[in-house]
Design a protein around this motif. Sequence first.
Motif, PDB file in Angstrom:
ATOM      1  N   GLU A 149       0.847  -1.186   0.000  1.00  9.80           N
ATOM      2  CA  GLU A 149       0.000   0.000   0.000  1.00  9.80           C
ATOM      3  C   GLU A 149       0.887   1.242   0.000  1.00  9.80           C
ATOM      4  OE1 GLU A 149      -2.398  -0.288   3.460  1.00  9.80           O
ATOM      5  OE2 GLU A 149      -3.699  -1.856   2.648  1.00  9.80           O
ATOM      6  N   PRO A 202     -11.197   6.467  -7.118  1.00  6.11           N
ATOM      7  CA  PRO A 202     -10.660   5.098  -7.109  1.00  6.11           C
ATOM      8  C   PRO A 202     -10.400   4.616  -8.530  1.00  6.11           C
ATOM      9  CG  PRO A 202     -12.500   5.288  -5.592  1.00  6.11           C
ATOM     10  CD  PRO A 202     -12.460   6.576  -6.362  1.00  6.11           C
ATOM     11  N   LYS A 210      -2.454   1.932  -8.153  1.00  2.00           N
ATOM     12  CA  LYS A 210      -3.808   2.406  -8.425  1.00  2.00           C
ATOM     13  C   LYS A 210      -4.498   2.764  -7.115  1.00  2.00           C
ATOM     14  CE  LYS A 210      -4.752   0.237 -12.868  1.00  2.00           C
ATOM     15  NZ  LYS A 210      -5.713  -0.575 -13.669  1.00  2.00           N
ATOM     16  N   THR A 234      -7.121   3.014  -4.378  1.00  3.76           N
ATOM     17  CA  THR A 234      -8.200   2.115  -3.969  1.00  3.76           C
ATOM     18  C   THR A 234      -9.244   2.816  -3.101  1.00  3.76           C
ATOM     19  OG1 THR A 234      -6.863   1.389  -2.084  1.00  3.76           O
ATOM     20  CG2 THR A 234      -6.741   0.071  -4.093  1.00  3.76           C
TER      21      THR A 234
END
Length: 363
Positions: free
Chosen positions: A212, A227, A245, A247
């Motif tokens: 993350e 998102p 990407k 989230t």
Amino acid sequence: MKTLSFRTQSLIAGLIVLTIALFFITPNLFSNKPASSPSATLSSSTPPTETKVATDAFVIKREIITDELQTTGTIQANQEVELVSEVARKLVRVYAREGSYVSQGTLLYKLDDADLLAKKRKTALQEKLAKLDEKRFRELLATEAINQQEYDKVLTNLNVLQAELAMIDVDLVKTEIRAPFAGKLGLKRVDVGAYVTPSTVLSSIDDISRVEVAFTIPEKYASEVRPGQAIHFTTENSSRPFLAKITATEPKLEANTRSLLVKAISDNKGGKLVPGSSAKIAFALHVTQDGILVPTQALIPNAKGYSLFRIKNGKAERRVVKAGSRTKGTVQILEGLSIGDTVLTTNLLRLDTGVPVTVSTIE
């Protein structure tokens, strides 16, 4: 009154005539103006040739410009926990090797369960006898040799023993510490023989198959985050850019900094991304399809903003422009130029509107 002699009068008259003759023959002797040469007279009749300023130029082309926000963030493991025991018992076995990768459910640590096993054997024997009693009393109840109340007592005793066995099984499960998910084990904190409690950390486990990337953005850009948006980032231990990407985001701004916390996910094949390290993030806010970029050296700062020179009919023309975002060596022009214009980039101090130019190099 004396009269001059004829000879003296003739001498004076001759001097006067000589002086007049010299005045007309050699006028420059009696003038402050410099003498004019034939070549000077010829050049004055020919118009002077304009001097052209040599300069380099840049032709504006259509560019796709991405308006990026630069920020920093922190890399975190996709999942991470500290391994602890639910019960206070002695550690009797360590199965996993520290720093190794384990799959979900792998047995890592074993606690002492001798008393629980003995209690389970005792309760199992009691359950066996209770089953025999329940069977016998059920047959007697069918022949009405006993009443329903007597049978219910025997059945309840059986159910209690079975519940105790289930509780013992639960306690036995708690003596085994297993991997809650697949990941990499941390360093071992305790050794065999240690008495552990729920506050004792045995080790840690991190899922780093993905990581993350947590970062914050100013509140003015909070509405730009969605998102699925892609971000690029680099780390101190690798110059290669990584892709992540977005989230999720926090539902509200952080009150003290007026910033929005954003979380993105990135694959971590090969384990090059280490949790806890910093990340330099480039977050794309807007994409302009018909953008205009010019070299930074073409801009001329002034009190009101910026200007630059472009070529018009072979001469320099000053244009007031509105500058936008900057990249390495270039700047976006929002107003004042059009695609196809030729911008001058060197010798700018010698230029002004109307000055003829000659282009040495064009990009």
